[in-house]
Design an enzyme around this catalytic site. Structure first.
Site: not given
Ligand code: CP
Length: 320
Positions: A58-59, A86, A108, A136
Site C-alpha cells: 500500500r505505502t 554489498k 521505510r 508511520h
Molecule cells: N499499511 C501499510 O503500511 O501497508 P504496507 O506495508 O503494505 O505498505
C-alpha cells in the site's frame, strides 16, 4: 494554509492546525483521483526517490502513484538489487542519492529512528514511510481522513485500537494524532502485546475485547507484527482469534454505526473475520487505501511548497 514542517518524520512534530491542513488539502486530491484525468503539476520538475528497506504494498504503491499524479519524476530504488546488499550503510546510500539532487525522499526502514537520522544528512524533504516500531505518519493521517469522512469529525470520538500495540508504529502514530485531536482512546489487547509504560499514555487499557469495545465509534484492528517479535507473545493464532479477533458478535458491543478499520496487510481469521472485513456497511478498509493516495499527495505537495520557499529565501540571501 498552515504547514511549517521541513520533513514529515512523525505525527509528534505536527500541530493540530498542520494536521487539519493536510486533511483539507487531501480532500481536494480525493476529488482529483476520482476523475478520469488525474494529473496536477504540483511537483512538476521535482524528483522523488522511494527507498523501501522493508516490504510494502500500500505505502510504496500509493507514494509512487501520488508522485506521478503530481507530475514528479519518480524513482523507486530497488533495495534488493542495490549496493546495500554489498554492505553499504543507510547513510552512505542516502548521501549517494542526495548527490543526485532529489527533492523528496520517501523512506521505510526496519530500525526506529533511522529516517530521522537520514533526514539530518540530506538537503531534500524526507517522508517517513514507517520506521521500526516508531512512527508511520502518513498511515495515521490517512486513518484520520477516513474517520473524518465517515464520522463527519475527527474530535470527541471514542476510538478502540486493538491487538498488537507493542510492536505497531501504526498504533503509535494514531495514538499521537487522535490524542492531539482530543479523542478518547482505548487500547485493547493481551498484556504481552501492550507497550511498556502503557499506563502513562493517557489511554484506557482493556484486556477484554467486549468490555473495551462497548460504545466505541471507531474500531481499529492491528496486524500481529511477527517480524518484530522475538518470542512467543500469543499462545496460538487460534486462541488469539477467539479472544481478540474482531467478528460480528464482538463488534455488536460497539455503537451500531461504529466503523471497522485495519491498516493492512490483514491476516483474515487471525485479527479479523474475513466477511466482516469485506462488509462495506461496517468496514472502511478499502476507503483507507483510497485515502492513502490523497494524503500522500497532500503531504508531498505541502513539503514541496516549503522546500521551494526555503530555496527562494536562500537565493535572495545569496543575491543580497
Ligand atoms: N499499511 C501499510 O503500511 O501497508 P504496507 O506495508 O503494505 O505498505
Amino acid at each position: 494554509m498552515t504547514f511549517r514542517a521541513r520533513h514529515l518524520l512523525g505525527i509528534e512534530h505536527l500541530a493540530p492546525d498542520e494536521i487539519r491542513t493536510v486533511l483539507d488539502l487531501a480532500e481536494t486530491y480525493v476529488d482529483l483521483n476520482r476523475r478520469t484525468v488525474k494529473h496536477s503539476d504540483a511537483l512538476s520538475g521535482m524528483t522523488q526517490i522511494n527507498m523501501f528497506f522493508e516490504n510494502s504494498t500500500r505505502t510504496q504503491a500509493s507514494f509512487e502513484l501520488a508522485g506521478k499524479r503530481l507530475g514528479a519524476d519518480v524513482m523507486n530504488m530497488s533495495v534488493a538489487h542495490s549496493s546495500v546488499k554489498k554492505g553499504e550503510t543507510l547513510i552512505d546510500t542516502a548521501l549517494t542519492l542526495n548527490a543526485m539532487h532529489p527533492d523528496l525522499l520517501v523512506v521505510r526502514h526496519p530500525a526506529s529512528g533511522a529516517v530521522d537520522l537520514l533526514a539530518q544528512k540530506v538537503n531534500c524533504a524526507v517522508l517517513n514511510a514507517g520506521d521500526g516500531r516508531h512512527e508511520h505518519p502518513t498511515q495515521a493521517l490517512l486513518d484520520a481522513l477516513t474517520i473524518r469522512r465517515a464520522k463527519g469529525r475527527i474530535q470527541r470520538l471514542t476510538v478502540a485500537i486493538c491487538g498488537d500495540i507493542a510492536h505497531s508504529r501504526v498504533a503509535r502514530s494514531n495514538l499521537i494524532l487522535l490524542g492531539k485531536m482530543e479523542n478518547r482512546i482505548r487500547l485493547i489487547g493481551p498484556p504481552t502485546l501492550m507497550p511498556s509504560g502503557v499506563a502513562d499514555l493517557g489511554c484506557e487499557v482493556y484486556e477484554d475485547m467486549r468490555e473495551g469495545l462497548r460504545d466505541c465509534d471507531v474500531v481499529m484492528m492491528l496486524r500481529l507484527q511477527k517480524e518484530r517479535m522475538d518470542g512467543g507473545f500469543i499462545p496460538s493464532e487460534r486462541e488469539y482469534y477467539h479472544r481478540y479477533g474482531l467478528d460480528a458478535e464482538k463488534l455488536s458491543f460497539a455503537k451500531e454505526d461504529a466503523i471497522v478499520m485495519h491498516p493492512g496487510p490483514m491476516n483474515r481469521g487471525v485479527e479479523i473475520d474475513g466477511e466482516l472485513a469485506d462488509d462495506i456497511n461496517r468496514s472502511v478498509i478499502q476507503d483507507q487505501v483510497e485515502m492513502g493516495v490523497a494524503v500522500r499527495m497532500a503531504s508531498m505537495d505541502l513539503l514541496a511548497r516549503n522546500l521551494r520557499a526555503e530555496r527562494g529565501r536562500k537565493a535572495v540571501g545569496v543575491m543580497v
